[in-house]
Design a protein around this motif. Structure first.
Motif, PDB file in Angstrom:
ATOM      1  N   ILE A  87      -8.815  18.163   0.839  1.00  0.00           N
ATOM      2  CA  ILE A  87      -8.870  19.391   1.628  1.00  0.00           C
ATOM      3  C   ILE A  87      -7.621  19.461   2.505  1.00  0.00           C
ATOM      4  N   PRO A  88      -6.889  20.564   2.507  1.00  0.00           N
ATOM      5  CA  PRO A  88      -5.661  20.663   3.313  1.00  0.00           C
ATOM      6  C   PRO A  88      -5.949  20.611   4.809  1.00  0.00           C
ATOM      7  N   LEU A  89      -4.957  20.158   5.553  1.00  0.00           N
ATOM      8  CA  LEU A  89      -5.119  20.079   7.007  1.00  0.00           C
ATOM      9  C   LEU A  89      -5.182  21.461   7.635  1.00  0.00           C
ATOM     10  N   GLN A  90      -4.519  22.422   7.018  1.00  0.00           N
ATOM     11  CA  GLN A  90      -4.598  23.806   7.476  1.00  0.00           C
ATOM     12  C   GLN A  90      -4.329  24.732   6.303  1.00  0.00           C
ATOM     13  N   ARG A  91      -4.709  25.986   6.456  1.00  0.00           N
ATOM     14  CA  ARG A  91      -4.604  26.943   5.358  1.00  0.00           C
ATOM     15  C   ARG A  91      -3.153  27.134   4.932  1.00  0.00           C
ATOM     16  N   GLY A  92      -2.980  27.247   3.620  1.00  0.00           N
ATOM     17  CA  GLY A  92      -1.647  27.472   3.074  1.00  0.00           C
ATOM     18  C   GLY A  92      -0.842  26.205   2.873  1.00  0.00           C
ATOM     19  N   THR A  93      -1.467  25.047   3.065  1.00  0.00           N
ATOM     20  CA  THR A  93      -0.767  23.779   2.875  1.00  0.00           C
ATOM     21  C   THR A  93      -1.476  22.946   1.811  1.00  0.00           C
ATOM     22  N   THR A  94      -0.812  21.882   1.383  1.00  0.00           N
ATOM     23  CA  THR A  94      -1.369  20.947   0.415  1.00  0.00           C
ATOM     24  C   THR A  94      -1.492  19.577   1.052  1.00  0.00           C
ATOM     25  N   HIS A  95      -2.647  18.947   0.835  1.00  0.00           N
ATOM     26  CA  HIS A  95      -2.866  17.604   1.384  1.00  0.00           C
ATOM     27  C   HIS A  95      -3.166  16.642   0.242  1.00  0.00           C
ATOM     28  N   ILE A  96      -2.388  15.572   0.157  1.00  0.00           N
ATOM     29  CA  ILE A  96      -2.498  14.592  -0.927  1.00  0.00           C
ATOM     30  C   ILE A  96      -2.885  13.234  -0.350  1.00  0.00           C
ATOM     31  N   TRP A  97      -3.772  12.555  -1.073  1.00  0.00           N
ATOM     32  CA  TRP A  97      -4.056  11.154  -0.773  1.00  0.00           C
ATOM     33  C   TRP A  97      -3.352  10.314  -1.827  1.00  0.00           C
ATOM     34  N   ASN A  98      -2.403   9.490  -1.387  1.00  0.00           N
ATOM     35  CA  ASN A  98      -1.620   8.651  -2.288  1.00  0.00           C
ATOM     36  C   ASN A  98      -2.120   7.206  -2.183  1.00  0.00           C
ATOM     37  N   PHE A  99      -2.763   6.733  -3.267  1.00  0.00           N
ATOM     38  CA  PHE A  99      -3.351   5.399  -3.271  1.00  0.00           C
ATOM     39  C   PHE A  99      -2.422   4.395  -3.954  1.00  0.00           C
ATOM     40  N   PHE A 100      -2.232   3.253  -3.314  1.00  0.00           N
ATOM     41  CA  PHE A 100      -1.556   2.117  -3.940  1.00  0.00           C
ATOM     42  C   PHE A 100      -2.655   1.162  -4.392  1.00  0.00           C
ATOM     43  N   ILE A 101      -2.809   1.041  -5.712  1.00  0.00           N
ATOM     44  CA  ILE A 101      -3.933   0.284  -6.269  1.00  0.00           C
ATOM     45  C   ILE A 101      -3.439  -0.898  -7.096  1.00  0.00           C
ATOM     46  N   HIS A 102      -4.389  -1.736  -7.500  1.00  0.00           N
ATOM     47  CA  HIS A 102      -4.086  -2.918  -8.303  1.00  0.00           C
ATOM     48  C   HIS A 102      -4.562  -2.743  -9.742  1.00  0.00           C
ATOM     49  N   ARG A 103      -3.824  -3.335 -10.646  1.00  0.00           N
ATOM     50  CA  ARG A 103      -4.286  -3.509 -12.026  1.00  0.00           C
ATOM     51  C   ARG A 103      -4.482  -5.008 -12.227  1.00  0.00           C
ATOM     52  N   TYR A 104      -5.653  -5.346 -12.769  1.00  0.00           N
ATOM     53  CA  TYR A 104      -6.027  -6.751 -12.893  1.00  0.00           C
ATOM     54  C   TYR A 104      -6.003  -7.193 -14.360  1.00  0.00           C
ATOM     55  N   GLN A 105      -5.796  -8.492 -14.551  1.00  0.00           N
ATOM     56  CA  GLN A 105      -5.928  -9.087 -15.873  1.00  0.00           C
ATOM     57  C   GLN A 105      -6.857 -10.293 -15.765  1.00  0.00           C
ATOM     58  N   CYS A 106      -7.744 -10.398 -16.736  1.00  0.00           N
ATOM     59  CA  CYS A 106      -8.735 -11.469 -16.729  1.00  0.00           C
ATOM     60  C   CYS A 106      -8.101 -12.798 -17.133  1.00  0.00           C
ATOM     61  N   ASN A 107      -8.488 -13.865 -16.436  1.00  0.00           N
ATOM     62  CA  ASN A 107      -7.985 -15.204 -16.774  1.00  0.00           C
ATOM     63  C   ASN A 107      -8.620 -15.758 -18.041  1.00  0.00           C
ATOM     64  N   CYS A 108      -9.756 -15.172 -18.455  1.00  0.00           N
ATOM     65  CA  CYS A 108     -10.487 -15.686 -19.618  1.00  0.00           C
ATOM     66  C   CYS A 108     -10.206 -14.874 -20.881  1.00  0.00           C
ATOM     67  N   CYS A 109     -10.589 -13.581 -20.862  1.00  0.00           N
ATOM     68  CA  CYS A 109     -10.428 -12.764 -22.075  1.00  0.00           C
ATOM     69  C   CYS A 109      -9.115 -11.983 -22.087  1.00  0.00           C
ATOM     70  N   HIS A 110      -8.382 -12.007 -20.977  1.00  0.00           N
ATOM     71  CA  HIS A 110      -7.056 -11.382 -20.853  1.00  0.00           C
ATOM     72  C   HIS A 110      -7.076  -9.848 -20.934  1.00  0.00           C
ATOM     73  N   GLU A 111      -8.260  -9.258 -20.790  1.00  0.00           N
ATOM     74  CA  GLU A 111      -8.340  -7.794 -20.733  1.00  0.00           C
ATOM     75  C   GLU A 111      -7.741  -7.299 -19.421  1.00  0.00           C
ATOM     76  N   ILE A 112      -7.151  -6.090 -19.474  1.00  0.00           N
ATOM     77  CA  ILE A 112      -6.533  -5.486 -18.297  1.00  0.00           C
ATOM     78  C   ILE A 112      -7.350  -4.271 -17.879  1.00  0.00           C
ATOM     79  N   PHE A 113      -7.594  -4.127 -16.612  1.00  0.00           N
ATOM     80  CA  PHE A 113      -8.330  -2.974 -16.110  1.00  0.00           C
ATOM     81  C   PHE A 113      -7.784  -2.569 -14.740  1.00  0.00           C
ATOM     82  N   THR A 114      -8.060  -1.339 -14.361  1.00  0.00           N
ATOM     83  CA  THR A 114      -7.523  -0.770 -13.124  1.00  0.00           C
ATOM     84  C   THR A 114      -8.590  -0.699 -12.052  1.00  0.00           C
TER      85      THR A 114
END
Length: 224
Positions: A87-114
């Motif tokens: 939801i924008p902070l005020q009318r006529g503007t754009t509000h973005i949430w920018n997430f810095f996330i991790h991608r993991y890899q399994c030590n056993c089956c080596h599958e990768i997931f976000t």
């Protein structure tokens, strides 16, 4: 699962003047935001004041994450970014949430997931808050185009939210009819179009056009 917005607080470290009744300025205020293992680091506003971005980073410990495929332990394979419209902070503007996330890899089956983002509305690039905002406009009978112009959110995203509302309403209606053991007694036919091809013209004896094939109402009822 209930989606919590989280907790936030305003911290005033010092003021820019030494008067008896000091005045607060924007630079004096720091907002701390943390929710569901994400922490807000800072917010940026464009020079034209038409766009704001809230930056959040994951603070989840790797020791609390397990592989969804085999249940094994994981390590951080790489980092990524995901941007969601809010939801924008005020009318006529754009509000973005920018997430810095991790991608993991399994030590056993080596599958990768976000890493999952609990704020993300499923199948879209908007937050739950933005989706509920859209639902409010739809409940007020606003058109998709009008909502798009007001919110700046993509037409397809708004349409997806609308379809989910309709599907939920149909499911609730069917559930109620089953519980009441409802059985229809009258079938009414009126003019309608499906995909701009199938049309019931409503003239004469009442003809039904299905694609290029023309049937009488009697034949149509036999099909049903």
């Amino acid at each position: 699962m209930k989606k919590s917005i989280g907790s936030s607080k305003i911290v005033v470290e010092e003021t820019n003047n030494e008067e008896e009744k000091p005045m607060l300025f924007l630079d004096d205020i720091k907002v701390e935001f943390e929710s569901q293992e994400f922490k807000g680091t800072h917010i940026e506003i464009s020079p034209d004041k038409d766009k704001s971005v809230l930056f959040l980073e994951s603070v989840k410990s790797t020791q609390t994450v397990w592989c969804p495929y085999c249940g094994g332990s994981v390590y951080i394979y790489e980092n990524g970014q995901v941007k969601l419209k809010d939801i924008p902070l005020q009318r006529g503007t754009t509000h973005i949430w920018n997430f810095f996330i991790h991608r993991y890899q399994c030590n056993c089956c080596h599958e990768i997931f976000t890493e999952e983002i609990p704020f993300k509305y499923p199948g879209t690039r908007i937050t739950y808050r933005a989706a509920n905002w859209i639902k409010g406009f739809l409940q007020q009978k606003m058109s998709i185009k009008a909502i798009q112009e007001l919110t700046g959110i993509h037409w397809d995203t708004i349409r997806k939210v609308q379809r989910e509302i309709m599907d939920e309403a149909i499911w609730e209606r069917k559930k109620m009819l089953r519980e009441e053991d409802y059985k229809p007694r009258i079938l009414a036919v009126d003019e309608f179009a499906i995909h701009k091809r199938n049309l019931r013209d409503g003239f004469g004896a009442g003809r039904y056009l299905m694609g290029r094939k023309r049937q009488s109402d009697e034949g149509f009822l036999k099909v049903l």
